[in-house]
Enzyme design. Structure first.
Site, short mmCIF file in Angstrom:
data_model
loop_
_atom_site.label_atom_id
_atom_site.label_comp_id
_atom_site.label_asym_id
_atom_site.label_seq_id
_atom_site.Cartn_x
_atom_site.Cartn_y
_atom_site.Cartn_z
N SER A 268 0.83 -1.21 0.00
CA SER A 268 0.00 0.00 0.00
C SER A 268 0.87 1.26 0.00
O SER A 268 0.49 2.27 -0.61
CB SER A 268 -1.00 0.00 1.17
OG SER A 268 -0.35 0.22 2.39
N ASN A 269 2.01 1.22 0.65
CA ASN A 269 2.91 2.38 0.57
C ASN A 269 3.48 2.52 -0.85
O ASN A 269 3.63 3.64 -1.35
CB ASN A 269 4.03 2.26 1.60
CG ASN A 269 3.57 2.74 2.96
OD1 ASN A 269 3.38 3.94 3.18
ND2 ASN A 269 3.37 1.80 3.88
N ARG B 15 13.15 -7.83 4.85
CA ARG B 15 14.42 -8.54 4.93
C ARG B 15 15.47 -7.59 5.49
O ARG B 15 15.50 -6.40 5.11
CB ARG B 15 14.91 -8.99 3.53
CG ARG B 15 14.01 -9.95 2.80
CD ARG B 15 13.82 -11.26 3.50
NE ARG B 15 15.07 -11.99 3.74
CZ ARG B 15 15.18 -12.98 4.64
NH1 ARG B 15 14.16 -13.33 5.39
NH2 ARG B 15 16.33 -13.60 4.80
N LEU C 173 19.04 -6.10 5.51
CA LEU C 173 20.06 -5.95 4.47
C LEU C 173 21.44 -5.93 5.11
O LEU C 173 21.60 -5.46 6.24
CB LEU C 173 19.81 -4.66 3.68
CG LEU C 173 18.48 -4.66 2.90
CD1 LEU C 173 18.09 -3.26 2.48
CD2 LEU C 173 18.58 -5.59 1.69
N HIS D 42 8.82 3.18 8.45
CA HIS D 42 8.63 2.29 9.60
C HIS D 42 7.45 2.80 10.42
O HIS D 42 7.34 4.00 10.66
CB HIS D 42 9.90 2.25 10.46
CG HIS D 42 9.78 1.31 11.61
ND1 HIS D 42 9.79 -0.06 11.46
CD2 HIS D 42 9.60 1.54 12.93
CE1 HIS D 42 9.64 -0.63 12.65
NE2 HIS D 42 9.51 0.32 13.56
N GLY E 198 22.00 -0.63 10.95
CA GLY E 198 21.13 -1.05 12.05
C GLY E 198 19.68 -1.10 11.60
O GLY E 198 19.23 -0.23 10.84
N GLU F 109 1.26 7.14 6.90
CA GLU F 109 2.37 6.60 6.09
C GLU F 109 2.18 6.99 4.63
O GLU F 109 3.12 7.44 3.95
CB GLU F 109 2.43 5.08 6.21
CG GLU F 109 2.78 4.57 7.60
CD GLU F 109 2.99 3.06 7.62
OE1 GLU F 109 3.57 2.50 6.69
OE2 GLU F 109 2.55 2.42 8.61
#
Ligand code: GAR
Length: 198
Positions: free
Chosen positions: A17-18, A95, A97, A113, A147, A178
């Site tokens: 959706s983003n 995932r 990275l 996020h 991070g 968002e």
């Protein structure tokens, strides 16, 4: 003459959706970025079909087909070579990275996020915000660094946590924000108005 639009590849894992919000924004003639491809680590990610229906190139590589994170990222890199993006936008790409990959794209890869980072990194952020007794929750677009869910913030949006909120009702309120701030943040990066520092 106006600057050429920046080429953007979007990486997704699910419904996207983003991704859709970015695709819609990029339809405006004065938007500073164009979406040149959508990649997924999940063959059945719903967002792939949505992107294709907009005439956007799509590709998937199932991460489980690769013996290592690095091997999978080499496969991503091969796809990206075809699309030649200036910017990568992670949009629900679930995932982790490697530092090598994030370093290569430093300042040119952004993520959204669903929390007010640095609060509530990782999964289940809506549950976490309610459990912590937070009065506010929200979302963050940030540059990607090694991070997880770290890196300099580009934009944040806040929403109240209301009495009786469940993770689902809160997620819905956050998701609307968002979809509003991700296109804005991508435009800032594409115009060079937001740059990586520190
Ligand atoms: C979004 O809420 C996004 O913020 C989150 O996954 C969802 C994907 O939804 N991302 C993360 O949690 C990254 N750490 P979408 O596929 O509908 O955009």
């Amino acid at each position: 003459m106006s600057e050429p639009r920046k080429r953007v590849a979007i990486l997704i894992s699910g419904r996207g959706s983003n991704m859709s919000a970015l695709i819609e924004a990029a339809k405006a003639p004065d938007y500073p970025a164009q979406i040149v491809g959508v990649f997924s680590n999940q063959p059945d990610a719903g967002g792939l079909q949505v992107a294709a229906s907009h005439g956007i190139a799509t590709a998937w590589r199932w991460h489980k087909d690769y013996p290592s994170r690095t091997g999978f990222e080499l496969a991503i890199a091969d796809v990206l070579k075809l699309w030649r993006p200036d910017i990568i936008a992670l949009a629900g790409f679930m995932r982790i990275l490697t530092p090598e990959f994030t370093e290569k794209w430093k300042g040119r890869m952004i993520n959204i996020h669903p929390s007010l980072l640095p609060l509530h990194r990782g999964l289940h952020t809506h549950e976490a915000a309610i459990a912590a007794g937070d009065k506010e929750h929200g979302c963050t677009v940030h540059f990607v660094t090694p991070g997880m869910d770290e890196g300099p913030t580009i934009l944040q949006a806040r929403v109240p946590i209301l009495p009786g909120d469940t993770p689902d009702t809160l997620a819905e309120r956050v998701l609307a924000e968002e979809h509003r701030i991700y296109p804005e943040a991508l435009a800032l990066v594409a115009r060079g108005a937001a740059t990586f520092s520190g």
